[in-house]
Scaffold this motif. Sequence first.
Motif, mmCIF file in Angstrom:
data_model
loop_
_atom_site.group_PDB
_atom_site.id
_atom_site.type_symbol
_atom_site.label_atom_id
_atom_site.label_comp_id
_atom_site.label_asym_id
_atom_site.label_seq_id
_atom_site.Cartn_x
_atom_site.Cartn_y
_atom_site.Cartn_z
ATOM 1 N N GLY A 40 0.566 5.915 11.583
ATOM 2 C CA GLY A 40 1.132 4.826 10.795
ATOM 3 C C GLY A 40 0.275 3.571 10.829
ATOM 4 O O GLY A 40 0.111 2.895 9.807
ATOM 5 N N LEU A 41 -0.280 3.239 11.990
ATOM 6 C CA LEU A 41 -1.149 2.065 12.088
ATOM 7 C C LEU A 41 -2.429 2.265 11.289
ATOM 8 O O LEU A 41 -2.934 1.321 10.660
ATOM 9 N N MET A 42 -2.965 3.471 11.313
ATOM 10 C CA MET A 42 -4.156 3.753 10.511
ATOM 11 C C MET A 42 -3.847 3.600 9.018
ATOM 12 O O MET A 42 -4.626 3.009 8.273
ATOM 13 N N CYS A 43 -2.700 4.118 8.586
ATOM 14 C CA CYS A 43 -2.298 3.971 7.183
ATOM 15 C C CYS A 43 -2.103 2.498 6.825
ATOM 16 O O CYS A 43 -2.525 2.054 5.752
ATOM 17 N N ALA A 44 -1.479 1.747 7.718
ATOM 18 C CA ALA A 44 -1.264 0.317 7.474
ATOM 19 C C ALA A 44 -2.595 -0.423 7.336
ATOM 20 O O ALA A 44 -2.755 -1.276 6.455
ATOM 21 N N ALA A 45 -3.532 -0.094 8.189
ATOM 22 C CA ALA A 45 -4.850 -0.738 8.117
ATOM 23 C C ALA A 45 -5.536 -0.410 6.791
ATOM 24 O O ALA A 45 -6.111 -1.298 6.141
ATOM 25 N N MET A 100 3.915 -2.244 6.377
ATOM 26 C CA MET A 100 4.958 -2.114 7.395
ATOM 27 C C MET A 100 6.039 -1.121 6.959
ATOM 28 O O MET A 100 6.595 -0.386 7.787
ATOM 29 N N LEU A 101 6.318 -1.065 5.660
ATOM 30 C CA LEU A 101 7.275 -0.072 5.156
ATOM 31 C C LEU A 101 6.735 1.347 5.315
ATOM 32 O O LEU A 101 7.459 2.260 5.725
ATOM 33 N N VAL A 102 5.457 1.539 5.014
ATOM 34 C CA VAL A 102 4.829 2.855 5.200
ATOM 35 C C VAL A 102 4.822 3.227 6.678
ATOM 36 O O VAL A 102 5.129 4.363 7.055
ATOM 37 N N LEU A 103 4.511 2.274 7.538
ATOM 38 C CA LEU A 103 4.519 2.514 8.976
ATOM 39 C C LEU A 103 5.909 2.920 9.449
ATOM 40 O O LEU A 103 6.065 3.890 10.210
ATOM 41 N N ALA A 104 6.935 2.212 8.992
ATOM 42 C CA ALA A 104 8.308 2.542 9.379
ATOM 43 C C ALA A 104 8.692 3.928 8.885
ATOM 44 O O ALA A 104 9.339 4.694 9.616
#
Length: 102
Positions: A54-59, A92-96
């Motif tokens: 999720g953090l990689m996607c957020a970045a 943040m929505l994608v991470l959640a």
Amino acid sequence: MLSWMVWTTPVAVFFGCIVVMLIGMTILEIRSPSVLRKGFLPIATTRGDRLFIGLMCAAWINLAWVGLGDKVAAWLALPEEPSVWISFVASMLVLALILRKG
């Protein structure tokens, strides 16, 4: 020492959220160790795996937003680039979503 990076408010909030998540996940992992589970991701993952993904996607979402800001403004005939807060909320929505359903 940190003069190489542009510390705007959105950047500071983004990294602050990452720090809070890492602290929260560490406490949660100590109290309740995670187990492998299968969600919509193509592999079985633990909470830590989903947090990393999720953090990689957020970045990547934030980098893409910053990199494509000029083009989006031109395509939509906006007077200035769209706010980076939009990408922050989207990431943040994608991470959640990945943490919850991944």
